[in-house]
Motif scaffolding. Structure first.
Motif, PDB file in Angstrom:
ATOM      1  N   TYR A   1       0.837  -1.208   0.000  1.00 30.32           N
ATOM      2  CA  TYR A   1       0.000   0.000   0.000  1.00 30.32           C
ATOM      3  C   TYR A   1       0.869   1.254   0.000  1.00 30.32           C
ATOM      4  O   TYR A   1       0.652   2.167  -0.787  1.00 30.32           O
ATOM      5  CB  TYR A   1      -0.934  -0.014   1.215  1.00 30.32           C
ATOM      6  CG  TYR A   1      -1.768   1.230   1.346  1.00 30.32           C
ATOM      7  CD1 TYR A   1      -2.890   1.420   0.558  1.00 30.32           C
ATOM      8  CD2 TYR A   1      -1.424   2.224   2.266  1.00 30.32           C
ATOM      9  CE1 TYR A   1      -3.661   2.561   0.672  1.00 30.32           C
ATOM     10  CE2 TYR A   1      -2.186   3.367   2.385  1.00 30.32           C
ATOM     11  CZ  TYR A   1      -3.302   3.537   1.585  1.00 30.32           C
ATOM     12  OH  TYR A   1      -4.051   4.667   1.691  1.00 30.32           O
ATOM     13  N   HIS A   2       1.857   1.308   0.879  1.00 29.43           N
ATOM     14  CA  HIS A   2       2.739   2.478   0.946  1.00 29.43           C
ATOM     15  C   HIS A   2       3.541   2.657  -0.334  1.00 29.43           C
ATOM     16  O   HIS A   2       3.738   3.791  -0.800  1.00 29.43           O
ATOM     17  CB  HIS A   2       3.668   2.380   2.164  1.00 29.43           C
ATOM     18  CG  HIS A   2       2.956   2.605   3.455  1.00 29.43           C
ATOM     19  ND1 HIS A   2       3.166   1.805   4.553  1.00 29.43           N
ATOM     20  CD2 HIS A   2       2.027   3.510   3.824  1.00 29.43           C
ATOM     21  CE1 HIS A   2       2.397   2.224   5.539  1.00 29.43           C
ATOM     22  NE2 HIS A   2       1.689   3.250   5.119  1.00 29.43           N
ATOM     23  N   MET A   3       3.994   1.560  -0.921  1.00 28.56           N
ATOM     24  CA  MET A   3       4.738   1.652  -2.183  1.00 28.56           C
ATOM     25  C   MET A   3       3.835   2.186  -3.293  1.00 28.56           C
ATOM     26  O   MET A   3       4.267   3.007  -4.109  1.00 28.56           O
ATOM     27  CB  MET A   3       5.309   0.282  -2.566  1.00 28.56           C
ATOM     28  CG  MET A   3       6.488  -0.122  -1.697  1.00 28.56           C
ATOM     29  SD  MET A   3       7.086  -1.816  -1.968  1.00 28.56           S
ATOM     30  CE  MET A   3       7.173  -1.945  -3.710  1.00 28.56           C
ATOM     31  N   ALA A   4       2.584   1.755  -3.316  1.00 27.58           N
ATOM     32  CA  ALA A   4       1.640   2.235  -4.325  1.00 27.58           C
ATOM     33  C   ALA A   4       1.367   3.725  -4.149  1.00 27.58           C
ATOM     34  O   ALA A   4       1.343   4.479  -5.133  1.00 27.58           O
ATOM     35  CB  ALA A   4       0.342   1.435  -4.257  1.00 27.58           C
ATOM     36  N   VAL A   5       1.195   4.163  -2.914  1.00 27.31           N
ATOM     37  CA  VAL A   5       0.951   5.587  -2.647  1.00 27.31           C
ATOM     38  C   VAL A   5       2.159   6.421  -3.075  1.00 27.31           C
ATOM     39  O   VAL A   5       2.017   7.462  -3.732  1.00 27.31           O
ATOM     40  CB  VAL A   5       0.619   5.819  -1.150  1.00 27.31           C
ATOM     41  CG1 VAL A   5       0.634   7.297  -0.798  1.00 27.31           C
ATOM     42  CG2 VAL A   5      -0.723   5.193  -0.815  1.00 27.31           C
ATOM     43  N   ILE A   6       3.354   5.974  -2.745  1.00 30.78           N
ATOM     44  CA  ILE A   6       4.574   6.691  -3.139  1.00 30.78           C
ATOM     45  C   ILE A   6       4.699   6.732  -4.655  1.00 30.78           C
ATOM     46  O   ILE A   6       5.036   7.779  -5.239  1.00 30.78           O
ATOM     47  CB  ILE A   6       5.812   6.059  -2.476  1.00 30.78           C
ATOM     48  CG1 ILE A   6       5.799   6.350  -0.975  1.00 30.78           C
ATOM     49  CG2 ILE A   6       7.107   6.569  -3.110  1.00 30.78           C
ATOM     50  CD1 ILE A   6       6.805   5.558  -0.172  1.00 30.78           C
TER      51      ILE A   6
END
Length: 146
Positions: free
Chosen positions: A97-102
């Motif tokens: 999720y965090h990688m997708a947001v970044i």
């Protein structure tokens, strides 16, 4: 059929605050659009935001004019992905999720910088003198100045 309705109702109840947040944002932007402020950041600062052109792009999508939508904002399709990602955030591994947001943020920044440096882009502009902040500051009397 009753089972499907019950599952939908339970899913809605679990996501009620998420749906309320999304609806509030949409209503707020529709209100601003209604009073003539198409981009609050541009209105205040005179500098386009990374999402400038997105509303016009979606209006083009509603007319099924995808080439115009792409010219207004090449990432016009991204809000759907962001909403889905947001709604499924508890089911996606946190790291993913965090990688997708970044990745989404970086993609928007890259497109924004490219459009800001393109002198032929009429949608993304840098005109701070047209922003409300500059106009208010310009109208203030300064001591010691004639």
């Amino acid at each position: 059929m009753k089972n499907i309705i019950c599952r939908f109702y339970r899913a809605f109840q679990d996501r009620k605050s998420d749906v309320a947040a999304i609806v509030t944002i949409i209503v707020f932007y529709l209100f601003l659009e209604g009073i003539g402020i198409t981009c609050p950041i541009l209105f205040v600062t005179g500098i386009s935001c990374a999402g400038c052109g997105m509303s016009r792009a979606w209006l083009s999508v509603l007319r099924l004019d995808f080439s115009s939508a792409f010219s207004f904002h090449p990432l016009f399709w991204m809000p759907i992905l962001v909403i889905v990602l947001f709604l499924l955030r508890k089911r996606i591994p946190t790291k993913l999720y965090h990688m997708a947001v970044i990745a989404i943020i970086l993609l928007f920044l890259l497109v924004y910088l490219f459009r800001m440096m393109n002198p032929n882009d009429v949608i993304v502009v840098f005109r701070p003198k047209e922003g409300i902040i500059f106009r208010v500051l310009e109208s203030l009397p300064i001591r010691g100045c004639p």
